[in-house]
Design a protein around this motif. Structure first.
Motif, PDB file in Angstrom:
ATOM      1  N   GLY A 117       0.660  -0.973  -0.203  1.00 42.88           N
ATOM      2  CA  GLY A 117      -0.114  -0.039  -0.023  1.00 42.88           C
ATOM      3  C   GLY A 117       0.795   1.197  -0.267  1.00 42.88           C
ATOM      4  O   GLY A 117       0.445   1.922  -0.550  1.00 42.88           O
ATOM      5  N   VAL A 118       2.257   1.252   0.801  1.00 46.15           N
ATOM      6  CA  VAL A 118       2.540   2.891   0.810  1.00 46.15           C
ATOM      7  C   VAL A 118       3.409   2.303  -0.548  1.00 46.15           C
ATOM      8  O   VAL A 118       3.348   3.821  -0.764  1.00 46.15           O
ATOM      9  N   LEU A 119       4.276   1.624  -1.656  1.00 48.57           N
ATOM     10  CA  LEU A 119       4.412   1.564  -2.400  1.00 48.57           C
ATOM     11  C   LEU A 119       3.517   2.128  -3.514  1.00 48.57           C
ATOM     12  O   LEU A 119       3.668   2.805  -3.993  1.00 48.57           O
ATOM     13  N   ALA A 120       2.236   1.624  -3.061  1.00 49.63           N
ATOM     14  CA  ALA A 120       1.450   1.930  -4.412  1.00 49.63           C
ATOM     15  C   ALA A 120       1.368   3.717  -4.588  1.00 49.63           C
ATOM     16  O   ALA A 120       0.993   4.213  -5.060  1.00 49.63           O
ATOM     17  N   TYR A 121       1.405   3.649  -2.693  1.00 45.53           N
ATOM     18  CA  TYR A 121       0.300   5.511  -2.848  1.00 45.53           C
ATOM     19  C   TYR A 121       1.587   5.800  -3.443  1.00 45.53           C
ATOM     20  O   TYR A 121       1.408   7.524  -4.104  1.00 45.53           O
ATOM     21  N   LEU A 176       1.795  13.266 -10.161  1.00 49.51           N
ATOM     22  CA  LEU A 176       3.190  14.280 -10.502  1.00 49.51           C
ATOM     23  C   LEU A 176       3.584  14.620 -12.225  1.00 49.51           C
ATOM     24  O   LEU A 176       3.837  15.239 -13.080  1.00 49.51           O
ATOM     25  N   GLY A 177       3.780  13.554 -12.814  1.00 52.81           N
ATOM     26  CA  GLY A 177       4.532  13.313 -14.211  1.00 52.81           C
ATOM     27  C   GLY A 177       2.774  13.821 -15.143  1.00 52.81           C
ATOM     28  O   GLY A 177       3.249  14.110 -15.541  1.00 52.81           O
ATOM     29  N   THR A 210       6.124  14.974  -1.317  1.00 52.84           N
ATOM     30  CA  THR A 210       4.807  15.444  -1.784  1.00 52.84           C
ATOM     31  C   THR A 210       3.454  14.520  -1.290  1.00 52.84           C
ATOM     32  O   THR A 210       2.717  15.414  -0.910  1.00 52.84           O
ATOM     33  N   GLY A 211       3.954  13.195  -1.182  1.00 58.01           N
ATOM     34  CA  GLY A 211       3.129  12.405  -1.105  1.00 58.01           C
ATOM     35  C   GLY A 211       3.158  12.865   0.643  1.00 58.01           C
ATOM     36  O   GLY A 211       1.857  12.479   1.349  1.00 58.01           O
TER      37      GLY A 211
END
Length: 505
Positions: free
Chosen positions: A114-118, A126-127, A347-348
Motif C-alpha cells: 500500500g505504501v509503495l502503491a501510494y 506529478l508526472g 509531496t506524498g
C-alpha cells in the motif's frame, strides 16, 4: 452591438490564442487553488455577473480546469484505496497476538504494498500534471482548446457569450472591473457657446454638438490609428444594484444578468447617462503576446452648455512569475525523472498530512457553490436590492504586482500616449468643425501632454529604476499558495470563495 446570432466558437472557429492562454491553461494543471477560483468564477458563478475576460480564451481555460479536476478526483479515489490497504496491513500487524506468523507476513506485504502503491500514484500524478503543464507552456498544439476535452455545448455557449459581452455589470462602485492598475485619468471641458473666429475676425456660426456623434468619431479614428491588435467597442457599464433599470439586462431577477443588451440601450446611455448606467468607448491594446493589456475608457458628455471628454487608462501587467512556472519544468526524460525523484516522497507526505483539512475545506467549498444560487435567490426575494455586479477578474488575479522589465514600462506608456494623442486630436477637430473656439481646449491639451503617467517604479531582479533608485535583490512573490509539489503558487492572494456560507447582500 446587438445580440449576436453567430454559432458558438468551436475548436475549428476558436479565437486566436495568445501566450496568456497557454500559460493559464498550464497553471490550471499545476495549482488546484487556481482551478477552484476559475471554476467558481466561470463554471458556477452563481447569480452575479462574470467579470470581463480581457482577451483570455475562457473556453480553453475552463476545459483544462475541468480536465485537471477529473484527474485529481481519480487520484483521490485511488489514494483512498491505497490508504485502506495501508490500514488493513497495519491492522494485521497490530493483531499479531491473535494471528499466526503467516498473518504477520501478509500484514507486512499489504502494508508495504500500500505504501509503495501510494507513492507510485503520487509520482504518476506529478508526472501527468507536469507533463501536461510543460507541453501547454510550450504551445505545440494548434490551439489550447484542442488539448482538452470539450465541455457540454450549453456550458461552452455560455462561456463564449462572456467574451462577446457588450455590457459590464459591476460591483463595488468601480465600473472598470478587472482592468488592472489605474495609470492616469483626466477630462477636458469645452464651452460650446464660445464661437471661434474666421480669418476676418468675425465670429463663426456655432453648430450644436452631440456626445454620441463625438464618441462615434473617436471610435472610427482610434480604429484607424494603426495600432497592432487594438480592440475598440462601446460597452454599457451598469451598477450591479440597479441592473433592472436597463431594458433586457435582467429578464429574470432570479437568474444572472444577460451578457448582451440591445444597441439602443448602448446609445441611450451615451446621450442619457444616469448615475447607474453609462456607455464608455473601450480601447484595448494587447501586447507582449497578450501578457500586457492597456485599456482606455473614453466617454463624451454634454453637461449644460459644456462638452466634456473623460479619459481613464488602466493596465494589466504581465503574468505573475509563478503563473509561468511551467516554462521552468524539465522537458528531457532525465530531467523529468530527476524532478519526480525529488518531489514524489515529500509531496506524498505533505498531501497525506494535509488530507483531512483539504478534504474538509473542499467539501465546504463545494457545499458553498451548491448553496450559493439558492441563498442569493432568498436574498433577492426579501431585499429591495441585490448586487448582481462582478468583482475582480481572472486576468487581474494573476497579474504581477510590479514591472520587472523595462520594455513593458516603455510599451504601456507608448500605447497610452498614442491613444491620448488620437483622442485629443479628434476632440479638437470636432469642436473646431462646429465653429467653437478651441483656445481653452488647446491649453488643457498642453497641460495633459505634460502630465506624467503614473507608471511608478520598474523593479528588476537586481535594480529598481524610478524615484527611489536603489538596489532590489529579488522579486517579491508574497501571497502565494503552494501547488502540488510546493514549487509554485497562485498570485493575487486568496482564491477560494468559501469564506462564508452565507451570501452578503
Amino acid at each position: 452591438m446587438g445580440v449576436s446570432t453567430a454559432p458558438p466558437a468551436t475548436a475549428a472557429t476558436a479565437p486566436q490564442s495568445s501566450q496568456v492562454d497557454w500559460l493559464l491553461c498550464s497553471y490550471a494543471w499545476l495549482n488546484p487553488a487556481f482551478g477552484r477560483f476559475v471554476y467558481s468564477t466561470l463554471i458556477q458563478p452563481g447569480l452575479r455577473a462574470v467579470p470581463p475576460t480581457h482577451g483570455v480564451d475562457v473556453v480553453a481555460l475552463a476545459r483544462h480546469v475541468m480536465a485537471a479536476r477529473r484527474h485529481r478526483r481519480l487520484v483521490i479515489v485511488l489514494a483512498l484505496v491505497d490508504v485502506l490497504l495501508i490500514v488493513a496491513g497495519a491492522g494485521l500487524i497490530l493483531g499479531l497476538g491473535r494471528f499466526t506468523a503467516g498473518d504477520l507476513g501478509w500484514g507486512l506485504a499489504v502494508l508495504l504494498g500500500g505504501v509503495l502503491a501510494y507513492f507510485v500514484l503520487i509520482g504518476w500524478h506529478l508526472g501527468v500534471t507536469r507533463t501536461r503543464a510543460s507541453r501547454l507552456a510550450g504551445g505545440p498544439p494548434p490551439h489550447p482548446r484542442d488539448a482538452a476535452a470539450r465541455l457540454p455545448d450549453a456550458v461552452e455557449e455560455r462561456l463564449d457569450a462572456y467574451a462577446k459581452s457588450n455590457v459590464i455589470v459591476f460591483g463595488g462602485g468601480i465600473p472598470f472591473v478587472g482592468a488592472g492598475k489605474l495609470l492616469t485619468r483626466w477630462n477636458v471641458q469645452v464651452d460650446t457657446t464660445k464661437a471661434a473666429k474666421d480669418d476676418h475676425g468675425r465670429p463663426r456660426a456655432v453648430q450644436p454638438v452631440n456626445a454620441e456623434e463625438l464618441q462615434k468619431a473617436l471610435s472610427i479614428t482610434v480604429r484607424k490609428a494603426g495600432i497592432d491588435g487594438i480592440r475598440v467597442n462601446n460597452r454599457l457599464f451598469v451598477d450591479g444594484t440597479r441592473a433592472d433599470a436597463v431594458d433586457g439586462l435582467l429578464p429574470d431577477p432570479e437568474q444572472p444578468p444577460s451578457t448582451t443588451v440591445a444597441r439602443s440601450e448602448i446609445r441611450r446611455a451615451i446621450l442619457n447617462a444616469t448615475v447607474n448606467a453609462r456607455t464608455y468607448l473601450c480601447i484595448e491594446v494587447p501586447s507582449w503576446n497578450g501578457e500586457l493589456v492597456v485599456t482606455v475608457f473614453v466617454r463624451a458628455v454634454e453637461f449644460g452648455t459644456d462638452l466634456y471628454a473623460e479619459f481613464y487608462a488602466y493596465v494589466l501587467l504581465p503574468l505573475h512569475p509563478v503563473v509561468a512556472s511551467a516554462e521552468n519544468l524539465p522537458i528531457s526524460p532525465y530531467g523529468r525523472a530527476a524532478h519526480l525523484a525529488r518531489w514524489t516522497v515529500p509531496t506524498g507526505l505533505r498531501l497525506l498530512r494535509n488530507a483531512p483539512h483539504t478534504l474538509f475545506m473542499t467539501a465546504r467549498w463545494r457545499r458553498f457553490l451548491a448553496r450559493r444560487p439558492a441563498v442569493q435567490r432568498r436574498i433577492i426575494r426579501k431585499s429591495a436590492f441585490f448586487d448582481y455586479g462582478a468583482v475582480g477578474g481572472i486576468r487581474a488575479a494573476v497579474a504581477a504586482e510590479h514591472r520587472d522589465r523595462l520594455f513593458a514600462y516603455e510599451d504601456e506608456e507608448r500605447a497610452i500616449k498614442s491613444i491620448r494623442k488620437a483622442v485629443l486630436k479628434v476632440v479638437v477637430q470636432y469642436v473646431s468643425d462646429h465653429g467653437i473656439d478651441t483656445s481653452e481646449l488647446e491649453r488643457q491639451q498642453s497641460q495633459i501632454f505634460k502630465q506624467t503617467i503614473n507608471i511608478r517604479d520598474v523593479k528588476g531582479r537586481n535594480i529598481m529604476l524610478g524615484d527611489n533608485n536603489k538596489f532590489f535583490d529579488g522579486l517579491a512573490m508574497g501571497g502565494a499558495d503552494e501547488d502540488d509539489d510546493g514549487s509554485g503558487g497562485t498570485a493575487g492572494g486568496k482564491t477560494d470563495d468559501d469564506s462564508d456560507d452565507e451570501e452578503k447582500p
